[in-house]
Write an enzyme that holds these catalytic residues in place. Structure first.
Site, PDB file in Angstrom:
ATOM      1  N   SER A 104       0.719  -0.924   0.114  1.00 60.32           N
ATOM      2  CA  SER A 104       0.165   0.093  -0.057  1.00 60.32           C
ATOM      3  C   SER A 104       0.867   1.279   0.070  1.00 60.32           C
ATOM      4  O   SER A 104       1.895   1.605   0.768  1.00 60.32           O
ATOM      5  CB  SER A 104      -0.892  -0.095   1.228  1.00 60.32           C
ATOM      6  OG  SER A 104      -1.417   1.229   1.386  1.00 60.32           O
ATOM      7  N   TYR A 143      -2.079  -0.063  10.234  1.00 60.07           N
ATOM      8  CA  TYR A 143      -2.402  -0.942   8.944  1.00 60.07           C
ATOM      9  C   TYR A 143      -0.926  -0.579   8.158  1.00 60.07           C
ATOM     10  O   TYR A 143      -0.511  -1.589   7.432  1.00 60.07           O
ATOM     11  CB  TYR A 143      -3.543  -0.189   7.969  1.00 60.07           C
ATOM     12  CG  TYR A 143      -3.544  -0.580   6.689  1.00 60.07           C
ATOM     13  CD1 TYR A 143      -3.926  -1.986   6.258  1.00 60.07           C
ATOM     14  CD2 TYR A 143      -3.386   0.328   5.735  1.00 60.07           C
ATOM     15  CE1 TYR A 143      -3.957  -2.284   4.829  1.00 60.07           C
ATOM     16  CE2 TYR A 143      -3.506   0.006   4.284  1.00 60.07           C
ATOM     17  CZ  TYR A 143      -3.763  -1.226   4.026  1.00 60.07           C
ATOM     18  OH  TYR A 143      -3.933  -1.573   2.548  1.00 60.07           O
TER      19      TYR A 143
END
Ligand code: NAD
Length: 326
Positions: free
Chosen positions: A136, A161
């Site tokens: 990501s 995350y």
């Protein structure tokens, strides 16, 4: 001759995964999906995402949890995977701050099971499958230097995350180094379009503006994101399944940034409505800008995103209106 080898797609019932599965089936590939249909968002949406694939004889669904080692070993023992695309994860920055242990468990322990299975099983001539891992843009944290380049320093994640994705990249490298199978870590930059996760900004804004409800805007509307249409991301994933790479980290973005206020305007005009904006404080974990340098993706994968935001938003709005029942 044994059975043809296939592609394992973890998280294949999700937003990006289900589009990838459709593309692969369209190419005549055999596909096995692992997904646990978790309730991060309505599981019925994920069931619908894979409805089209169900009729295809090249498609197999294995419902289960990537954290379950015995289950994952059974999946790998039963399949013959020349490629594993590992998309299953708990996604999203803000919810990861609420549930850090859960994110850690799924993303770290689940990915460890995938890597262990790649070590133990496989069907490539070298004996082990190629791994494509969904990382990501959030790993860049608050990166002052734009556009973000794969060689930028990335140890400053600002959400659980992001930290799990960074840790996953490092473990992917470790397994590549120790066991020799090729790994491509793709850093996706905010993906949108049909089937986007309902809690993500674009899907949420479409719903709220369509209903005439207030749109929460975190910050003064000047934060910028590099939004990538799902079809471009799928192009990049498919290209990385065959690319001549050993271990690579590659950005997949659109390489154009859009201000939050501009994004809301684009959605509103596609809906033919005027947005009612409610300004709220910036959220912890949110970064001020994401902006992908996609030179490496272009060089190694021939990646050339074809969807400008205006066209992508039109198609996202059309899809969400057609599926407004949720
Ligand atoms: P998604 O939530 O729609 O898809 C993830 C899928 O994984 C879901 O179908 C879910 O049921 C499954 N899953 C979750 N936990 C699981 C578990 N323990 N076992 C088995 N399956 C499990 O999310 P998405 O937006 O399609 O994201 C796919 C991947 O891409 C994720 O790894 C995400 O972190 C990454 N990513 C997405 C974006 C984006 O903008 N959508 C950006 C960067 C990275």
């Amino acid at each position: 001759m044994g059975e043809a080898s296939s592609v394992l797609v973890t998280g294949g019932a999700g937003f990006i995964g289900s589009h990838l599965v459709e593309r692969l089936l369209g190419m005549g590939r055999r596909v096995v999906v692992v997904d646990n249909f978790c309730d991060f968002y309505d599981a019925a949406i994920k069931r619908r995402n894979v409805e089209l694939a169900h009729g295809n004889t090249n498609y197999t669904l294995r419902e289960g949890d990537i954290r379950d080692q015995a289950f994952m070993e059974d999946v790998f023992a039963a399949g013959r995977f020349d490629c594993v695309v590992h998309l299953a994860a708990m996604a999203g920055v803000r919810p990861s701050i609420e549930q850090p242990r859960y994110y850690n468990d799924v993303n770290i322990n689940g990915t460890m099971n995938v890597l262990e299975c790649c070590r133990l099983f496989g069907d490539r001539p070298s004996g082990r499958p190629r791994l494509v891992f969904a990382s990501s843009s959030s790993v860049y944290g608050v990166n002052a230097k734009v556009p973000f380049h794969e060689d930028d320093r990335v140890e400053k994640a600002i959400s659980p995350y992001a930290a799990t994705k960074l840790a996953n990249e490092v473990m992917c490298h470790t397994y590549h180094h120790l066991y020799g199978f090729p790994v491509v870590c793709l850093r996706f930059f905010t993906v949108y379009g049909p089937r986007q996760r309902p809690e993500m900004a674009i899907a949420k804004f479409i719903r709220l503006i369509h209903a005439g409800d207030e749109v929460p805007m975190f910050g003064d509307g000047t934060t910028r994101r590099d939004y990538t249409y799902f079809d471009d991301i799928v192009d990049g994933i498919v290209a990385s399944m065959d690319a001549a790479c050993e271990y690579e980290i590659i950005n997949l973005g659109n390489s154009r940034t859009v201000e939050l206020r501009e994004l809301i305007g684009l959605i509103a005009s596609a809906l033919g409505k005027k947005p009612r904006i409610k300004q709220l404080p910036l959220q912890p974990g949110d970064v001020p800008i994401t902006y992908a340098d996609i030179g490496k993706a272009n060089r190694l994968l021939g990646y050339d995103p074809g969807y400008p935001i205006e066209r992508g938003i039109q198609s996202a709005v059309r899809w969400h209106l057609d599926h407004a029942h949720h």
